[in-house]
Design an enzyme around this catalytic site. Sequence first.
Site, PDB file in Angstrom:
ATOM      1  N   GLU A  81      -6.504  -7.693  -0.896  1.00 14.23           N
ATOM      2  CA  GLU A  81      -6.986  -7.789   0.481  1.00 14.23           C
ATOM      3  C   GLU A  81      -8.480  -7.568   0.480  1.00 14.23           C
ATOM      4  O   GLU A  81      -8.951  -6.435   0.374  1.00 14.23           O
ATOM      5  CB  GLU A  81      -6.309  -6.742   1.370  1.00 14.23           C
ATOM      6  CG  GLU A  81      -4.856  -7.059   1.642  1.00 14.23           C
ATOM      7  CD  GLU A  81      -4.201  -6.071   2.593  1.00 14.23           C
ATOM      8  OE1 GLU A  81      -4.926  -5.428   3.380  1.00 14.23           O
ATOM      9  OE2 GLU A  81      -2.973  -5.945   2.531  1.00 14.23           O
ATOM     10  N   GLU A  93       0.827  -1.218   0.000  1.00  9.44           N
ATOM     11  CA  GLU A  93       0.000   0.000   0.000  1.00  9.44           C
ATOM     12  C   GLU A  93       0.854   1.258   0.000  1.00  9.44           C
ATOM     13  O   GLU A  93       0.600   2.180   0.785  1.00  9.44           O
ATOM     14  CB  GLU A  93      -0.945   0.007   1.212  1.00  9.44           C
ATOM     15  CG  GLU A  93      -2.069  -1.000   1.115  1.00  9.44           C
ATOM     16  CD  GLU A  93      -3.189  -0.732   2.120  1.00  9.44           C
ATOM     17  OE1 GLU A  93      -2.919  -0.145   3.179  1.00  9.44           O
ATOM     18  OE2 GLU A  93      -4.328  -1.116   1.838  1.00  9.44           O
TER      19      GLU A  93
HETATM   20  C1  GLA Z   1      -4.250  -2.667   4.819  1.00 10.57           C
HETATM   21  C2  GLA Z   1      -2.898  -3.316   4.994  1.00 10.57           C
HETATM   22  C3  GLA Z   1      -2.962  -4.583   5.796  1.00 10.57           C
HETATM   23  C4  GLA Z   1      -3.840  -4.403   6.997  1.00 10.57           C
HETATM   24  C5  GLA Z   1      -5.217  -3.980   6.540  1.00 10.57           C
HETATM   25  C6  GLA Z   1      -6.211  -3.796   7.668  1.00 10.57           C
HETATM   26  O1  GLA Z   1      -4.889  -3.129   3.752  1.00 10.57           O
HETATM   27  O2  GLA Z   1      -2.296  -3.583   3.763  1.00 10.57           O
HETATM   28  O3  GLA Z   1      -1.663  -4.920   6.180  1.00 10.57           O
HETATM   29  O4  GLA Z   1      -3.282  -3.434   7.804  1.00 10.57           O
HETATM   30  O5  GLA Z   1      -5.120  -2.747   5.901  1.00 10.57           O
HETATM   31  O6  GLA Z   1      -6.346  -4.935   8.404  1.00 10.57           O
END
Ligand code: GLA
Length: 638
Positions: free
Chosen positions: A275, A201
């Site tokens: 995700e 991210e």
């Molecule tokens: C983001 C991050 C993950 C986690 C999620 C929330 O997507 O990439 O590592 O922190 O948020 O659980």
Amino acid sequence: MESLLCRRLSLKQRYSLLLCLAIGAVLAYQLTRSRPVERRMSRVEGLTANSSQFTLERKPFRILGGSIHYFRVPRAYWEDRLLKMKACGLNTLTTYVPWNLHEPERGAFNFEDELDLEAYLRLAASLGLWVILRPGPYICSEWDLGGLPSWLLRDPNMKLRTTYPGFTEAVNSFFNQLIKKVVPHQYSKGGPIIAVQVENEYGAYAQDEEYMAFVKQALLSRGVTELLLTSDNKDGLKLGGVKGVLETINFQRLNQDDIKYLERVQPQMPKMVMEYWTGWFDLWGELHHVFAAEDMVAVVREVLKLDMSINLYMFHGGTNFGFMNGAAAVGVTLPKPMVTSYDYDAPLSEAGDYTTKYHLLRNLFSLYHTQPLPEPPSVQERRAYQPVVVQQHLSLWDSLHFADKPLKSERPVNMENLPVSNNNGQSYGYTLYETTITSGGYLNSENNVRDRALVFVDKHFIGVLDYKTQELSLPDGKGKRTLSLLVENCGRVNYGKTLDEQRKGLVGDIKLNKRALRDFIIHSLSMKPGFVNRLESSRHWTSMRQRPSLPGYFRASLYLNTYPKDTFVKLPGWSKGVVFINGKNLGRYWSIGPQQTLYVPGPWLHRGDNQVIVFEEQETDGKIQFTSSPDYGMSVDV
Ligand code: GLA
């Protein structure tokens, strides 16, 4: 024929022949066992993203993935959790790699036991699961400093997640160790890894335009040859990508516009939710998050209908054992620490139980398989062991003999800069700052307490300093008295723009009546296994008949005359602290909740006496209770 051959051989030769045959048979057996059907196909072309659908071996392939982090699950349960994943109809395991556990001190690497990443990869392969590896170096994941080692913060100019040389050199040195372990497990080499994620991210951070290209090159130059991808939420997509790398999206609710946007930034490419958040994490002092099973599965169904690939984050969350939880940055000044459990309301619970989500998903995924899914493994038994009575206690002050030699310093020194752990500083736990005062008055933290300090004068508790309470009144008294601040690092922020500011302990002056205090003695209390062992064998423990002094350590024994099973510790009547069982740090508890129980994996117990040590800050009722089901507190929908 055999006897003819044997007659011509000497006795010694016959033995050697038999030995060779036996070894050959064992090797052949192991080879077939560790190679599932999928692995026997020839390896010509791995996961490819050249059109709107992934291909694997040039055949259309849909990733049905799930995240399980090996570092959040006891090793003895890795197989159980992966079998459950397989039986749910998933074909791909995704995992992060936590740099801070693998390199706890600069240049000292650990890939053993619970951190044996290669064993985890081999296990996935042997069960017929593909792997998408997410090696960071930053992983977010509600994990202390998003997985970055705290010793990076010894450098006052550190710029994490950028091409600042102090950061890139450290990444290079870690990747030199990590990637050579990963390379042989790639698809092209006969292993399970079909894709590798570049950072995590980055679009939401985006502090350095060159950085993503650096991470990509760091992987390529060390021999990563499988498909590369990035993972961002919708807003991060714009800045999170890097040339030649597939972008994937993260979300919880399906918004058609987000999918269209992904299609626009990356036309004619496979679409994947890297995700898909099956639940959510919890923070101390807030409510327990749940995400209704039907709503969750409805989104998965829609995603599959759109011909997309998906990864369930988390499929099984596990536990933030030890002091490894991260914190959420709520505003710039008020980080809120994550709880110990990482249950996440995921399809497989913290202790590996099936949930409604699991069953609904299994039904859904079975539609995407031509063969029937394997039967889910049987459920683990759980025990509510009888409560145990605390027999002995040891005050914090008496435990200091067993800690590292304290530092004398004119000014406060933050945790990361303490001269402990081979000059890597203190990473986690508590730090005790003591100095002499000659008057009472107003003690002001100047907001330099990270994150929470219990304040004592001559060992008498005065109050708590934290982000909200920055001033306390100290009573007047005669002569010299000792002021003690027991400062807890409650977990470093893992997401947001304040990563560089995550130094802990006292990060600046503390003032008494507007004058900065000086001449400190600083004890580092990271409560590592060596310290807990020394404590256990100490002769300073006293019977509970004497009024215990707090904060302190409380010792009890859990005697088991049967094969140990999983259980949960419950501590009503206690306030805040940490539980160790047989030297393993189960994590923090805190009466403010929401979490009220700590997971105790059966494999960490044994028949006979099990040593339970509780470090409690303020209050004890002298009993430790066990329950067979978790209590994550009052819930709220995400
Ligand atoms: C983001 C991050 C993950 C986690 C999620 C929330 O997507 O990439 O590592 O922190 O948020 O659980």
